[in-house]
Design an enzyme around this catalytic site. Structure first.
Site, PDB file in Angstrom:
ATOM      1  N   VAL A 279       0.581  -1.345  -0.576  1.00  0.00           N
ATOM      2  CA  VAL A 279      -0.077  -0.208  -0.093  1.00  0.00           C
ATOM      3  C   VAL A 279       0.662   1.835  -0.020  1.00  0.00           C
ATOM      4  CG1 VAL A 279      -1.388   1.059   1.653  1.00  0.00           C
ATOM      5  CG2 VAL A 279      -1.607  -0.959   0.927  1.00  0.00           C
ATOM      6  N   ALA A 280       1.775   0.999   0.242  1.00  0.00           N
ATOM      7  CA  ALA A 280       2.801   2.454   0.970  1.00  0.00           C
ATOM      8  C   ALA A 280       3.399   2.333  -0.300  1.00  0.00           C
ATOM      9  CB  ALA A 280       4.413   2.236   1.993  1.00  0.00           C
ATOM     10  N   GLU A 284      -2.245   6.504  -4.149  1.00  0.00           N
ATOM     11  CA  GLU A 284      -3.152   6.087  -4.421  1.00  0.00           C
ATOM     12  C   GLU A 284      -3.996   7.246  -5.202  1.00  0.00           C
ATOM     13  OE1 GLU A 284      -2.601   3.265  -1.363  1.00  0.00           O
ATOM     14  OE2 GLU A 284      -1.767   5.538  -1.533  1.00  0.00           O
ATOM     15  N   ASP A 326       0.262  24.808 -41.130  1.00  0.00           N
ATOM     16  CA  ASP A 326      -0.051  26.158 -42.151  1.00  0.00           C
ATOM     17  C   ASP A 326       0.043  27.097 -42.877  1.00  0.00           C
ATOM     18  OD1 ASP A 326      -1.553  24.539 -44.761  1.00  0.00           O
ATOM     19  OD2 ASP A 326      -3.347  25.720 -43.844  1.00  0.00           O
ATOM     20  N   ASP A 709      -1.770  13.417   1.921  1.00  0.00           N
ATOM     21  CA  ASP A 709      -1.018  13.820   0.536  1.00  0.00           C
ATOM     22  C   ASP A 709      -1.749  14.342  -0.500  1.00  0.00           C
ATOM     23  OD1 ASP A 709       0.698  13.119   1.791  1.00  0.00           O
ATOM     24  OD2 ASP A 709       1.240  10.926   0.475  1.00  0.00           O
TER      25      ASP A 709
END
Length: 871
Positions: A279-280, A284, A326, A709
């Site tokens: 998980v670390a 996420e 163009d 975070d």
């Protein structure tokens, strides 16, 4: 190739009759055999498929695994949070791209519904879908060409082909011309008319030689009809990062079990610890953060006249180092404009016209009267060159005189492609003026006098030479030159044959499709920023070079190459020569695609701008396609990644600035998240190796990754723009996210945060030897709060927080304060404390953890200061 064959060969090959056309039975049989004359439709992607494309990413799969693991561990709330992040990410991306890939539908709309054909000996109007190979099609001014035709008869026929070929003026068509050579560009195939182009002048007939997907526009449709997906540099790097993280998770789990066996620990306990480490390892909030930052960037870009159709296009802009543009309608105004004149012995810019000078006045007035175009503030119809002349008259308030019928036209000799002249007879009070305009060479031959100093004098060889020198001077500047002459007659009864004889020469006008305002400045700014501008156009070599030189794109004629010449080059030679080329002229859609692909193979990030149907394949091939919003065709817009709502090339520069800043912000956010995750891994892994109890629980890591975070990472993602961003060169697309000092910065801070978290746990076990929960709480708070303070130093890799201003990013300050508050709530509210298994800290504990938490900020600011002193 149809343009190489004679009319007899064409008629024989398609078994048709020029006089009577096809019979109804034969036409029906051919339609049943070949199908309707319409472009094939591309199968639309379902919502489910679009949704799957949004979640088909390694990082998303890792998140799904994390959600399942959290649910198995009984942490249902964490699993729900992760799923919300995944769904949010998918919905944002789906909304942005649900309208994508409509290019073929727009091409289909260009197939206009009616066409005139010969059937059973009669001219009938039918649906363009019913036109079949071998049909004899009749063309008239204002009609669209229903399919590709080999012309068999023309009368002063001109066709507007700019959307297909990029040429700024209508092409003259001649049925008699039999052309040889496979290198002849579409714009030079004068005996051909192409589907979806428009007749602007004259009339003609032709044999249908190609229909539906076999037409030139159908070939473009095939080039667009592919599912090849060009990934942006950031998408590539994130995909690589996802794979690395996925592999890292597996390695971590294996290592944990090895450690468990060596240390003879409880395997179930180590399984939970391994899950914690897994998980670390996964940030996420990363996919959602990237998507949300890009979505916010979309809103900011709209305010700067740029609509982003696909989210990753913003990031791509930041790494663009070549802009292929163009010419017609992008660098230029797509509007023929008179820029120079020669009259009364003087060659000057149009600003030098003096309406008090009789010769100047006569030049403008006669150019207006000898015209079939119409002009008003609301509408303009006719040949672009004639419209330019009427606009010149309107500028000096002369066009109204013709509208008031003061000089009514009583006779005329229409323009003829052999004579290259047009003549009208207009009433002037009780007398009449013959007025002729056309090509200088042809007109000068029928003039016997010249209008000079308010009087008429003989047209000597010396004076003719001056006129031709003036004409040559304009031509060298790639101007289209028209001459005017007149003579006075007493009666309307004048023979046609004598109208174009013994005329009095008046003067010349030179016109061109001029550059847009501010484009030169924008190109210069691009040059200073390390961005090269390349012009790609369907126009002739001289015209293209003249515009390119004026805009500062090219300096020397050697930097110009024809499309078919480049197409013939072997791949290796094309790659070697393309670095020195700045202008490509007379290009076809296939040539444009090869040019873009060759540039990309050299490691460049290429932006292609355009507005025509002929630009669509190259817009799609480029790393980022930019279409014009006002003059751009639907095809170009649907093939593009970005649309300029003001059709201003200068907007691209603003978009590049925005793209660079957004990429920098995303990289800051990713670096922040990953360095925090490295800190978590180090804290857990080192703790296990040292034989300590688990330093952090899985729920602690999920909380930090998803909540503490994510908000600061988002705040970093919307950090205010760096005013010095355009002083930097474009970043190398092959450069990794963490190359150079950025990687050192990432790993160094990860180690620092991990050591500080371990220190908090170690001190906690010494102060509270009987309470692992207390020590875990202290390490939990240090991990969380140190990351919050760390974000302040992440705002710039070189400038200190005082240089950029502590409070210039209010969102970040708010995120830090909110994070600290939430962290305090978690460990002080009894219910939450029991869920997170944490202990209420004392005042001394808080002072200690805050002291540890500000270390990353202080260390980073000191490193910046030392780095600056040594560079």
């Amino acid at each position: 190739m149809w343009f190489e064959k004679s009319l007899d060969e064409i008629i024989k090959e398609f078994n048709t009759d020029i006089v009577n056309g096809l019979s109804s039975e034969e036409a029906l049989a051919r339609k049943n055999k070949y199908g309707p004359n319409k472009l094939a439709e591309k199968k639309k992607k379902s919502i489910l498929k679009l949704l799957f494309e949004q979640i088909n990413d390694v990082l998303i799969y890792i998140l799904l695994a994390a959600a399942v693991i959290s649910a198995l561990l009984g942490e249902v709330s964490d699993a729900v949070i992760i799923m919300v992040v995944i769904v949010l990410n998918a919905i944002i991306g789906l909304v942005q791209e649900s309208k994508a890939e409509k290019a073929l539908e727009s091409l289909k709309k260009l197939s206009f519904p009616k066409a005139l054909v010969k059937r059973d000996g009669r001219i009938v109007e039918i649906s363009s879908e019913d036109v079949v190979i071998g049909d004899i099609v009749v063309l008239e001014a204002g009609k669209y060409v229903p399919c590709d035709l080999r012309l068999i008869e023309t009368a002063n026929l001109k066709i507007e082909e700019s959307a297909l070929t990029g040429e700024s003026v209508p092409s003259e068509k001649y049925a008699e011309n039999v052309l040889k050579g496979e290198d002849i560009a579409l714009g030079d195939q004068q005996n051909m008319a192409f589907m979806s182009t428009m007749v602007t002048y004259g009339r003609g007939t032709g044999v249908a030689v190609a229909a539906s997907m076999d037409t030139e526009i159908g070939k473009i449709a095939k080039m667009l009809d592919n599912d090849e997906k060009n990934l942006t540099p950031l998408q590539v790097k994130l995909a690589q990062l996802g794979k690395i993280l996925g592999f890292g998770v597996l390695v971590i789990c294996v290592l944990m079990f090895i450690v468990a066996v060596i240390q003879k620990r409880d395997l179930f306990e180590m399984f939970l610890t391994a899950i914690s480490l897994a998980v670390a390892a996964v940030p996420e909030g990363l996919p959602a953060m990237v998507t949300i930052v890009l979505a916010v960037g979309v809103q900011r870009m709209i305010k700067k006249n740029a609509i982003i159709r696909k989210l990753p296009a913003i990031e791509t802009l930041g790494s663009v180092n070549i802009i292929c543009s163009d010419k017609t309608g992008t660098l230029t105004q797509n509007k023929m404009t008179v820029t120079k004149f020669y009259a009364d012995g003087t060659l000057d810019n149009i600003s030098g016209l003096n309406m008090k000078n009789k010769v100047h006045f006569a030049l403008v007035e006669y150019m207006i009267l000898c015209s079939d175009a119409t002009y008003s503030a609301d509408s303009k119809t006719g040949d672009p060159t004639e419209i330019a002349l009427l606009e010149l008259g309107a500028k000096f308030d002369l066009y109204k005189k013709d509208e008031d019928r003061l000089h009514v036209r009583v006779n005329e000799i229409p323009f003829d492609s052999d004579r290259k002249l047009m003549t009208t007879l207009n009433r002037f009070d009780n007398k009449y003026n013959v007025i002729t305009k056309g090509a200088v060479d042809n007109l000068i031959e029928i003039c016997s006098s010249i209008y000079l100093n308010g009087g008429i004098v003989p047209f000597s060889e010396e004076l003719k030479l001056k006129v031709m020198n003036a004409s040559d001077s304009m031509s060298k500047d790639a101007l289209r030159v028209l001459a005017a002459a007149f003579k006075k007659v007493d009666s309307i009864e004048i023979e046609i044959d004598s109208m174009e004889k013994n005329l009095t020469f008046v003067g010349l006008v030179g016109m061109i499709d001029p550059p847009r305002e501010n484009v030169r400045d924008s190109i210069e700014e691009c040059k200073k920023s390390g961005i090269r501008t390349v012009m790609i156009t369907g126009d002739h070599k001289n015209t293209a070079f003249a515009i390119a030189k004026e805009l500062g794109i090219a300096k020397d004629f050697s930097q110009v190459m024809l499309g078919y010449e480049f197409d013939k080059l072997p791949e290796k030679e094309a790659g070697n020569r393309i670095d020195n080329l700045r202008v490509f002229a007379r290009v076809s859609p296939e040539h444009k695609v090869k040019i873009v692909k060759t540039l990309k193979k050299k490691g460049n990030i290429v932006s292609m701008t355009g507005d025509g149907v002929n630009d669509a394949p190259s817009l799609k091939t480029a790393d980022i396609g930019v279409a014009m919003g006002i003059t751009g065709t639907d095809v170009a817009k649907d093939a593009s990644d970005m649309i300029l709502t003001d059709d201003n090339f200068s907007t691209i520069v603003e978009a590049v600035k925005e793209g660079r800043n957004i990429y920098n912000n995303i990289r800051k956010s990713i670096t922040f998240l990953l360095s925090c995750n490295i800190g978590e891994i180090i804290a857990l892994f080192i703790g296990i190796v040292l034989g300590w109890p688990s330093v952090l629980r899985p729920i602690h890591l999920l909380w930090v990754n998803l909540i503490t975070d994510s908000l600061p990472a988002l705040a970093l993602g919307v950090d205010p723009d760096d005013p010095d961003i355009m002083k930097e060169k474009p970043r190398d697309a092959r450069e990794g996210l963490f190359s150079g000092k950025n990687g050192v910065f990432l790993i160094g801070n990860g180690i620092l945060i991990g050591v500080l978290t371990l220190s908090a746990f170690y001190v906690g076990t010494r102060i509270y030897p009987n309470s692992v929960m207390h020590a875990q709480t202290m390490s939990f708070v240090v991990l969380s709060v140190s990351q919050l303070f760390y974000t302040l130093s992440m705002r710039h890799s070189e400038k200190s927080i005082f240089q950029i201003g502590i409070f210039t990013n209010r969102y970040l300050i708010g995120a830090i304060i909110l994070g600290i508050v939430l962290q305090n709530v978690v460990i002080t509210v009894p219910f939450l404390a029991s869920v997170f298994k944490v202990f209420r800290l004392t005042l001394n504990d808080w002072m200690f953890v805050i002291l540890l938490s500000i270390v990353p900020l202080v260390v980073n600011e000191i490193v910046k200061m030392l780095w600056k002193q040594n560079t």
